[in-house]
Design a protein around this motif. Structure first.
Motif, PDB file in Angstrom:
ATOM      1  N   GLY A 262      31.626  46.025  30.908  1.00 40.89           N
ATOM      2  CA  GLY A 262      30.961  45.889  29.624  1.00 40.89           C
ATOM      3  C   GLY A 262      30.269  44.548  29.516  1.00 40.89           C
ATOM      4  O   GLY A 262      30.089  43.830  30.511  1.00 40.89           O
ATOM      5  N   ASP A 263      29.900  44.180  28.286  1.00 39.80           N
ATOM      6  CA  ASP A 263      29.179  42.924  28.067  1.00 39.80           C
ATOM      7  C   ASP A 263      30.099  41.711  28.145  1.00 39.80           C
ATOM      8  O   ASP A 263      29.704  40.647  28.590  1.00 39.80           O
ATOM      9  CB  ASP A 263      28.468  42.950  26.710  1.00 39.80           C
ATOM     10  CG  ASP A 263      27.369  44.012  26.674  1.00 39.80           C
ATOM     11  OD1 ASP A 263      26.798  44.295  27.743  1.00 39.80           O
ATOM     12  OD2 ASP A 263      27.109  44.546  25.576  1.00 39.80           O
ATOM     13  N   GLU A 264      31.335  41.864  27.660  1.00 39.33           N
ATOM     14  CA  GLU A 264      32.262  40.725  27.669  1.00 39.33           C
ATOM     15  C   GLU A 264      33.683  41.209  27.955  1.00 39.33           C
ATOM     16  O   GLU A 264      34.001  42.383  27.801  1.00 39.33           O
ATOM     17  CB  GLU A 264      32.220  39.974  26.342  1.00 39.33           C
ATOM     18  CG  GLU A 264      32.557  40.813  25.140  1.00 39.33           C
ATOM     19  CD  GLU A 264      32.376  40.056  23.833  1.00 39.33           C
ATOM     20  OE1 GLU A 264      33.189  40.309  22.933  1.00 39.33           O
ATOM     21  OE2 GLU A 264      31.456  39.242  23.716  1.00 39.33           O
ATOM     22  N   TYR A 265      34.532  40.262  28.343  1.00 41.02           N
ATOM     23  CA  TYR A 265      35.929  40.555  28.672  1.00 41.02           C
ATOM     24  C   TYR A 265      36.668  41.009  27.416  1.00 41.02           C
ATOM     25  O   TYR A 265      36.551  40.405  26.357  1.00 41.02           O
ATOM     26  CB  TYR A 265      36.591  39.297  29.247  1.00 41.02           C
ATOM     27  CG  TYR A 265      38.014  39.489  29.674  1.00 41.02           C
ATOM     28  CD1 TYR A 265      38.316  39.947  30.951  1.00 41.02           C
ATOM     29  CD2 TYR A 265      39.070  39.215  28.808  1.00 41.02           C
ATOM     30  CE1 TYR A 265      39.624  40.130  31.350  1.00 41.02           C
ATOM     31  CE2 TYR A 265      40.384  39.391  29.200  1.00 41.02           C
ATOM     32  CZ  TYR A 265      40.656  39.848  30.471  1.00 41.02           C
ATOM     33  OH  TYR A 265      41.951  40.027  30.860  1.00 41.02           O
ATOM     34  N   ASN A 266      37.455  42.107  27.544  1.00 45.16           N
ATOM     35  CA  ASN A 266      38.212  42.620  26.410  1.00 45.16           C
ATOM     36  C   ASN A 266      39.464  43.312  26.945  1.00 45.16           C
ATOM     37  O   ASN A 266      39.373  44.288  27.686  1.00 45.16           O
ATOM     38  CB  ASN A 266      37.356  43.611  25.616  1.00 45.16           C
ATOM     39  CG  ASN A 266      38.060  44.130  24.386  1.00 45.16           C
ATOM     40  OD1 ASN A 266      39.256  43.963  24.210  1.00 45.16           O
ATOM     41  ND2 ASN A 266      37.294  44.785  23.523  1.00 45.16           N
ATOM     42  N   ASP A 267      40.625  42.807  26.555  1.00 45.35           N
ATOM     43  CA  ASP A 267      41.888  43.430  26.959  1.00 45.35           C
ATOM     44  C   ASP A 267      42.730  43.812  25.742  1.00 45.35           C
ATOM     45  O   ASP A 267      43.957  43.865  25.811  1.00 45.35           O
ATOM     46  CB  ASP A 267      42.671  42.527  27.903  1.00 45.35           C
ATOM     47  CG  ASP A 267      43.106  41.227  27.251  1.00 45.35           C
ATOM     48  OD1 ASP A 267      42.656  40.946  26.117  1.00 45.35           O
ATOM     49  OD2 ASP A 267      43.897  40.497  27.870  1.00 45.35           O
ATOM     50  N   GLU A 268      42.073  44.132  24.626  1.00 46.94           N
ATOM     51  CA  GLU A 268      42.778  44.482  23.398  1.00 46.94           C
ATOM     52  C   GLU A 268      43.504  45.811  23.507  1.00 46.94           C
ATOM     53  O   GLU A 268      44.565  45.988  22.942  1.00 46.94           O
ATOM     54  CB  GLU A 268      41.805  44.517  22.214  1.00 46.94           C
ATOM     55  CG  GLU A 268      41.280  43.160  21.835  1.00 46.94           C
ATOM     56  CD  GLU A 268      40.226  43.211  20.746  1.00 46.94           C
ATOM     57  OE1 GLU A 268      39.900  44.322  20.270  1.00 46.94           O
ATOM     58  OE2 GLU A 268      39.727  42.150  20.370  1.00 46.94           O
ATOM     59  N   ASN A 269      42.943  46.772  24.222  1.00 44.27           N
ATOM     60  CA  ASN A 269      43.588  48.058  24.409  1.00 44.27           C
ATOM     61  C   ASN A 269      44.613  47.939  25.536  1.00 44.27           C
ATOM     62  O   ASN A 269      44.365  47.278  26.544  1.00 44.27           O
ATOM     63  CB  ASN A 269      42.537  49.121  24.737  1.00 44.27           C
ATOM     64  CG  ASN A 269      43.061  50.526  24.550  1.00 44.27           C
ATOM     65  OD1 ASN A 269      44.235  50.798  24.765  1.00 44.27           O
ATOM     66  ND2 ASN A 269      42.172  51.417  24.136  1.00 44.27           N
ATOM     67  N   ILE A 270      45.750  48.586  25.390  1.00 46.15           N
ATOM     68  CA  ILE A 270      46.849  48.444  26.342  1.00 46.15           C
ATOM     69  C   ILE A 270      46.467  48.931  27.734  1.00 46.15           C
ATOM     70  O   ILE A 270      46.727  48.264  28.726  1.00 46.15           O
ATOM     71  CB  ILE A 270      48.094  49.206  25.837  1.00 46.15           C
ATOM     72  CG1 ILE A 270      48.615  48.562  24.574  1.00 46.15           C
ATOM     73  CG2 ILE A 270      49.172  49.251  26.907  1.00 46.15           C
ATOM     74  CD1 ILE A 270      49.707  49.348  23.896  1.00 46.15           C
TER      75      ILE A 270
ATOM     76  N   ILE B  40      38.311  45.825  29.893  1.00 45.48           N
ATOM     77  CA  ILE B  40      36.853  45.747  30.019  1.00 45.48           C
ATOM     78  C   ILE B  40      36.513  44.380  30.590  1.00 45.48           C
ATOM     79  O   ILE B  40      36.909  43.352  30.036  1.00 45.48           O
ATOM     80  CB  ILE B  40      36.153  45.969  28.667  1.00 45.48           C
ATOM     81  CG1 ILE B  40      36.507  47.357  28.124  1.00 45.48           C
ATOM     82  CG2 ILE B  40      34.641  45.803  28.803  1.00 45.48           C
ATOM     83  CD1 ILE B  40      36.000  47.643  26.735  1.00 45.48           C
ATOM     84  N   VAL B  41      35.805  44.382  31.717  1.00 40.82           N
ATOM     85  CA  VAL B  41      35.397  43.141  32.365  1.00 40.82           C
ATOM     86  C   VAL B  41      33.874  43.061  32.325  1.00 40.82           C
ATOM     87  O   VAL B  41      33.191  44.077  32.298  1.00 40.82           O
ATOM     88  CB  VAL B  41      35.920  43.059  33.821  1.00 40.82           C
ATOM     89  CG1 VAL B  41      37.445  42.990  33.829  1.00 40.82           C
ATOM     90  CG2 VAL B  41      35.448  44.206  34.665  1.00 40.82           C
ATOM     91  N   PRO B  42      33.321  41.856  32.326  1.00 39.73           N
ATOM     92  CA  PRO B  42      31.861  41.715  32.272  1.00 39.73           C
ATOM     93  C   PRO B  42      31.181  42.289  33.512  1.00 39.73           C
ATOM     94  O   PRO B  42      31.763  42.309  34.600  1.00 39.73           O
ATOM     95  CB  PRO B  42      31.637  40.205  32.189  1.00 39.73           C
ATOM     96  CG  PRO B  42      32.958  39.609  31.854  1.00 39.73           C
ATOM     97  CD  PRO B  42      33.997  40.572  32.282  1.00 39.73           C
ATOM     98  N   HIS B  43      29.950  42.753  33.320  1.00 36.50           N
ATOM     99  CA  HIS B  43      29.151  43.214  34.463  1.00 36.50           C
ATOM    100  C   HIS B  43      29.025  42.053  35.447  1.00 36.50           C
ATOM    101  O   HIS B  43      28.898  40.900  35.054  1.00 36.50           O
ATOM    102  CB  HIS B  43      27.755  43.664  34.005  1.00 36.50           C
ATOM    103  CG  HIS B  43      27.780  44.880  33.136  1.00 36.50           C
ATOM    104  ND1 HIS B  43      28.065  46.138  33.615  1.00 36.50           N
ATOM    105  CD2 HIS B  43      27.557  45.030  31.805  1.00 36.50           C
ATOM    106  CE1 HIS B  43      28.022  47.009  32.634  1.00 36.50           C
ATOM    107  NE2 HIS B  43      27.711  46.361  31.512  1.00 36.50           N
ATOM    108  N   GLY B  44      29.060  42.351  36.714  1.00 33.04           N
ATOM    109  CA  GLY B  44      28.971  41.310  37.728  1.00 33.04           C
ATOM    110  C   GLY B  44      30.316  40.814  38.211  1.00 33.04           C
ATOM    111  O   GLY B  44      30.396  40.031  39.149  1.00 33.04           O
ATOM    112  N   THR B  45      31.404  41.244  37.566  1.00 33.60           N
ATOM    113  CA  THR B  45      32.737  40.862  38.028  1.00 33.60           C
ATOM    114  C   THR B  45      32.981  41.538  39.373  1.00 33.60           C
ATOM    115  O   THR B  45      32.663  42.709  39.559  1.00 33.60           O
ATOM    116  CB  THR B  45      33.807  41.309  37.009  1.00 33.60           C
ATOM    117  OG1 THR B  45      33.508  40.721  35.745  1.00 33.60           O
ATOM    118  CG2 THR B  45      35.189  40.895  37.439  1.00 33.60           C
ATOM    119  N   TYR B  46      33.557  40.799  40.294  1.00 37.50           N
ATOM    120  CA  TYR B  46      33.749  41.346  41.636  1.00 37.50           C
ATOM    121  C   TYR B  46      35.217  41.435  42.039  1.00 37.50           C
ATOM    122  O   TYR B  46      35.537  41.918  43.126  1.00 37.50           O
ATOM    123  CB  TYR B  46      32.980  40.507  42.664  1.00 37.50           C
ATOM    124  CG  TYR B  46      33.417  39.069  42.722  1.00 37.50           C
ATOM    125  CD1 TYR B  46      34.397  38.660  43.606  1.00 37.50           C
ATOM    126  CD2 TYR B  46      32.843  38.121  41.871  1.00 37.50           C
ATOM    127  CE1 TYR B  46      34.808  37.340  43.655  1.00 37.50           C
ATOM    128  CE2 TYR B  46      33.249  36.798  41.909  1.00 37.50           C
ATOM    129  CZ  TYR B  46      34.229  36.424  42.803  1.00 37.50           C
ATOM    130  OH  TYR B  46      34.647  35.114  42.839  1.00 37.50           O
TER     131      TYR B  46
END
Length: 180
Positions: free
Chosen positions: A92-100, A104-110
């Motif tokens: 996704g657009d930004e890092y998000n770990d709110e859901n168990i 969601i990691v930013p695009h381009g994460t390797y």
């Protein structure tokens, strides 16, 4: 907290499909998290890492034992643990770990680090009430158990006899219930 290198999976170089990873978790892993409830640890982690075109699926399965102290006697014993968990990693657009179970990691994460998930799975696999198996089957001989038995309240025979005696006035009322 510093990330441990051995728990970082670089998924960019992996082909689309399933990949298997195995980890052996020892006491030093929990010392890194400053978690001191375990005396000793022997946990195996099997991770099935499935890379798809738009997301990643991680299937964790942990098995093993942890040496912990009993809540009743404070005697150490080995508690068998087993747990599993499925994590979906999306981009996704930004890092998000709110859901168990969705990360969601930013695009381009390797790469993705899984140490926190292994830690949580292991800690949550331990029962809330930790009871030595020797207490349940009666094989544990402990001074603490003997002291608890000596201090526990005893049933009094007088109270039982009083409960068994019924006031005769109630018998008439019970008869009304059965007359319907």
């Amino acid at each position: 907290m510093k990330l441990l290198k051995e728990f970082t999976i670089p998924f960019v170089g992996l082909k689309i499909g399933k990949h298997h990873f195995e980890y052996a978790i020892k006491q030093a892993f929990f010392e890194h998290f400053e978690y001191e409830d375990f005396n000793d640890v022997n946990i195996n982690v099997n991770l099935e890492f499935e890379k798809k075109s738009t997301l990643l699926e991680l299937h964790f399965k942990i098995t093993g034992w942890v040496n912990i102290n009993c809540d009743i006697t404070n005697e150490p014993y080995n508690q068998i643990i087993e747990n599993d968990f499925v994590l979906v990693v999306k981009f996704g657009d930004e890092y998000n770990d709110e859901n168990i179970d969705i990360l969601i990691v930013p695009h381009g994460t390797y790469e993705v680090n899984i140490q926190q998930y292994i830690y949580e799975l292991s800690v949550l696999a331990v029962p809330i009430k930790r009871v030595h198996p020797g207490i349940e089957d009666g094989t544990l001989n402990s001074e603490i158990l003997e002291k608890l038995e000596a201090l526990s309240p005893k049933e009094q025979n007088e109270n039982k006899e009083k409960k068994e005696e019924i006031d005769p006035r109630w018998n008439t009322l019970k008869k009304l219930l059965t007359d319907k």
